[in-house]
Design an enzyme around this catalytic site. Structure first.
Site, PDB file in Angstrom:
ATOM      1  N   CYS A 113     -64.843 -63.956   9.572  1.00 39.04           N
ATOM      2  CA  CYS A 113     -63.819 -63.798   8.606  1.00 39.04           C
ATOM      3  C   CYS A 113     -64.458 -63.458   7.345  1.00 39.04           C
ATOM      4  O   CYS A 113     -63.695 -63.410   6.147  1.00 39.04           O
ATOM      5  CB  CYS A 113     -63.020 -64.916   8.689  1.00 39.04           C
ATOM      6  SG  CYS A 113     -62.066 -64.908  10.227  1.00 39.04           S
ATOM      7  N   HIS A 253     -59.089 -66.545   2.235  1.00 43.31           N
ATOM      8  CA  HIS A 253     -59.157 -65.815   3.554  1.00 43.31           C
ATOM      9  C   HIS A 253     -57.709 -66.699   4.185  1.00 43.31           C
ATOM     10  O   HIS A 253     -57.398 -67.792   4.143  1.00 43.31           O
ATOM     11  CB  HIS A 253     -60.143 -66.289   4.313  1.00 43.31           C
ATOM     12  CG  HIS A 253     -60.060 -65.950   5.863  1.00 43.31           C
ATOM     13  ND1 HIS A 253     -59.586 -65.055   6.361  1.00 43.31           N
ATOM     14  CD2 HIS A 253     -60.351 -66.755   6.949  1.00 43.31           C
ATOM     15  CE1 HIS A 253     -59.640 -65.067   7.662  1.00 43.31           C
ATOM     16  NE2 HIS A 253     -60.119 -65.964   7.963  1.00 43.31           N
ATOM     17  N   ASN A 283     -54.061 -64.398  10.948  1.00 44.52           N
ATOM     18  CA  ASN A 283     -55.597 -64.075  10.533  1.00 44.52           C
ATOM     19  C   ASN A 283     -56.010 -62.833  11.092  1.00 44.52           C
ATOM     20  O   ASN A 283     -56.137 -62.680  12.115  1.00 44.52           O
ATOM     21  CB  ASN A 283     -56.155 -65.312  11.095  1.00 44.52           C
ATOM     22  CG  ASN A 283     -57.743 -65.413  10.938  1.00 44.52           C
ATOM     23  OD1 ASN A 283     -58.142 -64.601  10.310  1.00 44.52           O
ATOM     24  ND2 ASN A 283     -58.399 -66.346  11.265  1.00 44.52           N
TER      25      ASN A 283
HETATM   26  N1  ACO Z   1     -48.429 -73.765  20.722  1.00 45.98           N
HETATM   27  C1  ACO Z   1     -47.856 -74.970  21.041  1.00 45.98           C
HETATM   28  N2  ACO Z   1     -49.036 -76.045  21.373  1.00 45.98           N
HETATM   29  C2  ACO Z   1     -50.257 -75.765  20.930  1.00 45.98           C
HETATM   30  C3  ACO Z   1     -50.662 -74.264  20.557  1.00 45.98           C
HETATM   31  C4  ACO Z   1     -49.482 -73.538  20.630  1.00 45.98           C
HETATM   32  N3  ACO Z   1     -49.977 -72.208  20.081  1.00 45.98           N
HETATM   33  N4  ACO Z   1     -52.120 -74.107  20.634  1.00 45.98           N
HETATM   34  C5  ACO Z   1     -52.418 -75.648  20.738  1.00 45.98           C
HETATM   35  N5  ACO Z   1     -51.363 -76.334  20.964  1.00 45.98           N
HETATM   36  C6  ACO Z   1     -51.398 -77.980  21.268  1.00 45.98           C
HETATM   37  C7  ACO Z   1     -52.834 -78.381  21.878  1.00 45.98           C
HETATM   38  O1  ACO Z   1     -53.003 -77.986  22.951  1.00 45.98           O
HETATM   39  C8  ACO Z   1     -52.590 -79.660  21.370  1.00 45.98           C
HETATM   40  O2  ACO Z   1     -51.882 -80.361  22.572  1.00 45.98           O
HETATM   41  P1  ACO Z   1     -52.438 -81.861  22.813  1.00 45.98           P
HETATM   42  O3  ACO Z   1     -52.359 -82.691  21.836  1.00 45.98           O
HETATM   43  O4  ACO Z   1     -51.590 -82.080  24.170  1.00 45.98           O
HETATM   44  O5  ACO Z   1     -53.876 -81.755  23.564  1.00 45.98           O
HETATM   45  C9  ACO Z   1     -51.873 -79.806  20.208  1.00 45.98           C
HETATM   46  O6  ACO Z   1     -51.130 -78.537  20.252  1.00 45.98           O
HETATM   47  C10 ACO Z   1     -52.810 -79.893  19.140  1.00 45.98           C
HETATM   48  O7  ACO Z   1     -53.852 -79.220  19.093  1.00 45.98           O
HETATM   49  P2  ACO Z   1     -54.883 -79.022  17.982  1.00 45.98           P
HETATM   50  O8  ACO Z   1     -55.770 -78.047  18.283  1.00 45.98           O
HETATM   51  O9  ACO Z   1     -55.315 -80.333  17.443  1.00 45.98           O
HETATM   52  O10 ACO Z   1     -54.018 -78.474  16.487  1.00 45.98           O
HETATM   53  P3  ACO Z   1     -54.325 -77.952  15.087  1.00 45.98           P
HETATM   54  O11 ACO Z   1     -53.399 -78.999  14.118  1.00 45.98           O
HETATM   55  O12 ACO Z   1     -55.739 -78.594  14.865  1.00 45.98           O
HETATM   56  O13 ACO Z   1     -54.157 -76.782  14.842  1.00 45.98           O
HETATM   57  C11 ACO Z   1     -55.227 -74.489  14.773  1.00 45.98           C
HETATM   58  C12 ACO Z   1     -54.473 -75.751  15.687  1.00 45.98           C
HETATM   59  C13 ACO Z   1     -53.838 -73.908  14.096  1.00 45.98           C
HETATM   60  C14 ACO Z   1     -56.035 -73.577  15.543  1.00 45.98           C
HETATM   61  C15 ACO Z   1     -55.986 -75.113  13.739  1.00 45.98           C
HETATM   62  O14 ACO Z   1     -57.088 -75.966  13.861  1.00 45.98           O
HETATM   63  C16 ACO Z   1     -56.502 -74.247  12.925  1.00 45.98           C
HETATM   64  O15 ACO Z   1     -56.084 -73.366  12.108  1.00 45.98           O
HETATM   65  N6  ACO Z   1     -58.002 -74.089  12.817  1.00 45.98           N
HETATM   66  C17 ACO Z   1     -58.873 -73.213  12.078  1.00 45.98           C
HETATM   67  C18 ACO Z   1     -59.032 -72.023  12.299  1.00 45.98           C
HETATM   68  C19 ACO Z   1     -60.161 -71.089  11.708  1.00 45.98           C
HETATM   69  O16 ACO Z   1     -59.988 -71.541  10.561  1.00 45.98           O
HETATM   70  N7  ACO Z   1     -60.808 -70.388  12.182  1.00 45.98           N
HETATM   71  C20 ACO Z   1     -61.852 -69.609  11.305  1.00 45.98           C
HETATM   72  C21 ACO Z   1     -61.512 -68.460  11.321  1.00 45.98           C
HETATM   73  S1  ACO Z   1     -60.778 -67.575  12.348  1.00 45.98           S
HETATM   74  C22 ACO Z   1     -61.993 -66.195  12.607  1.00 45.98           C
HETATM   75  O17 ACO Z   1     -63.119 -66.237  12.205  1.00 45.98           O
HETATM   76  C23 ACO Z   1     -61.596 -65.019  13.580  1.00 45.98           C
END
Ligand code: ACO
Length: 326
Positions: A113, A253, A283
């Site tokens: 990214c 970003h 994203n």
């Molecule tokens: N719908 C419903 N529930 C979901 C979903 C979904 N789409 N996705 C995950 N969950 C659940 C998980 O299974 C988990 O359930 P559990 O507690 O029963 O195990 C719960 O939701 C919490 O999951 P987390 O992964 O802890 O959720 P988080 O608050 O961290 O949000 C997210 C996830 C949105 C992916 C976040 O972590 C994020 O934005 N991370 C950064 C991403 C990023 O910056 N990537 C780098 C750039 S991307 C690139 O380079 C292409």
């Protein structure tokens, strides 16, 4: 002093919209979860026949039009992408051919990214050292083609699109003031596409095991992203000896609204000084900053002499920032 000035911006988004409600029918998720955890309402998805280079060419034409620069004048084309049409030739060469930018040297760079900010830095250095005068920098992604629509942890986040800027080398106080880049390959396994390269070439097994799709540990990435982005914006501020309040617009970003808000809070920036369009496009990796920059520019959110701060974080891991006097 010679600086690289942004004289044109352009973007292009595929027409097809994929909403949260549509995703509810594909994976176990809800509009409410996606919106509150990420800020995303919908994203754009390419149709068959659209590729990173076709999106990039459209965005580039719009940036060149605004700049009043013809493709033949370009000296260099740098494309940030993790979803090239094919491994080779580069998207840069495909765009060069489509535009008819005959004299431009063209290549891609892979920085997740952060691809656009990395590309901006590379082009800026070529322009500042006098080797080239006019550059096209593009971020372009066709992420839907490497997205696993059985993995709710990633498929709700990603979208397709492209953004571009035209840079010219000019004497003066306007332009890119500094860029700051960082990488840490020890986090390579937090965000990667295991299959399809020379390590795991395509086989029936690799396809059955879904290895050609992007894999991400979102939760771990989230924490590292907030810290790295904080560090790299503070680095730009300290390097240029400015105050947080001098920044007119942060163009971050667009990975997660909560990450954007955390950085804005750290810099004490009010909402109107932070550009957000993640609700519309999700994203789009290396395309997200140039798309946001183009939308902000065309919406009249940027005035002459404004100070813009761009920041990015992505696979690698990579992260970076750029400070721009408009
Ligand atoms: N719908 C419903 N529930 C979901 C979903 C979904 N789409 N996705 C995950 N969950 C659940 C998980 O299974 C988990 O359930 P559990 O507690 O029963 O195990 C719960 O939701 C919490 O999951 P987390 O992964 O802890 O959720 P988080 O608050 O961290 O949000 C997210 C996830 C949105 C992916 C976040 O972590 C994020 O934005 N991370 C950064 C991403 C990023 O910056 N990537 C780098 C750039 S991307 C690139 O380079 C292409």
């Amino acid at each position: 002093m010679i600086r690289s000035r942004i004289v044109g911006t352009g973007s292009y988004l595929p027409e097809k919209v994929l909403t949260n409600e549509e995703l509810e029918k594909i994976v176990d998720t809800t509009d409410e979860w996606i919106l509150t955890r990420t800020g995303i309402r919908e994203r754009r998805i390419t149709a068959n026949g659209e590729a990173s280079s076709t999106l990039a060419t459209n965005a580039a034409r719009r940036a060149l039009d605004m700049a009043g620069v013809s493709p033949e004048e370009l000296d260099i084309i740098v494309v940030g992408t993790v979803t090239p049409d094919m491994f080779f030739p580069s998207v840069g060469c495909l765009v060069q051919d489509a535009l008819g930018a005959k004299k431009a040297v063209a290549f891609d760079l892979s920085a997740g990214c952060s691809g656009f900010v990395y590309g901006l830095s590379v082009a800026d250095n070529f322009l500042k050292n006098g080797q080239y005068k006019k550059a096209l920098v593009v971020g372009t992604e066709n992420l839907s083609k490497v997205t696993d629509y059985q993995d709710r942890g990633t498929c709700v986040l990603l979208g397709d699109g492209s953004g571009a800027v035209v840079l010219v080398a000019e004497e003066g106080h306007q332009g890119i003031l500094s860029t700051h880049l960082h990488s840490d390959g020890s986090y390579k396994d937090l965000l990667f596409q295991p299959g399809g390269g020379s390590r795991v070439p395509p086989t029936y097994e690799s396809i059955d095991e879904r290895l050609h799709y992007l894999k991400m540990d979102g939760n771990k990435l989230f924490k590292i992203a907030v810290k790295s982005l904080e560090d790299v914006v503070l680095e730009a501020i300290a390097h240029n000896n400015i105050k947080d309040s001098d920044i007119d617009l942060l163009i971050p970003h667009q990975a997660n609204l909560r990450i954007i808000q955390a950085i804005a809070k750290r810099l004490n920036l009010p909402e109107e000084k932070v550009f957000v369009n993640i609700h519309k496009y999700g994203n789009t990796s290396s395309a997200s900053i140039p798309i946001a920059l183009d939308e902000a520019n065309r919406a009249g959110r940027i005035q002459e002499d404004n100070l813009l701060l761009l920041n990015a974080f992505g696979a690698g891991l990579t992260w970076g920032s750029a400070l721009v006097r408009w």
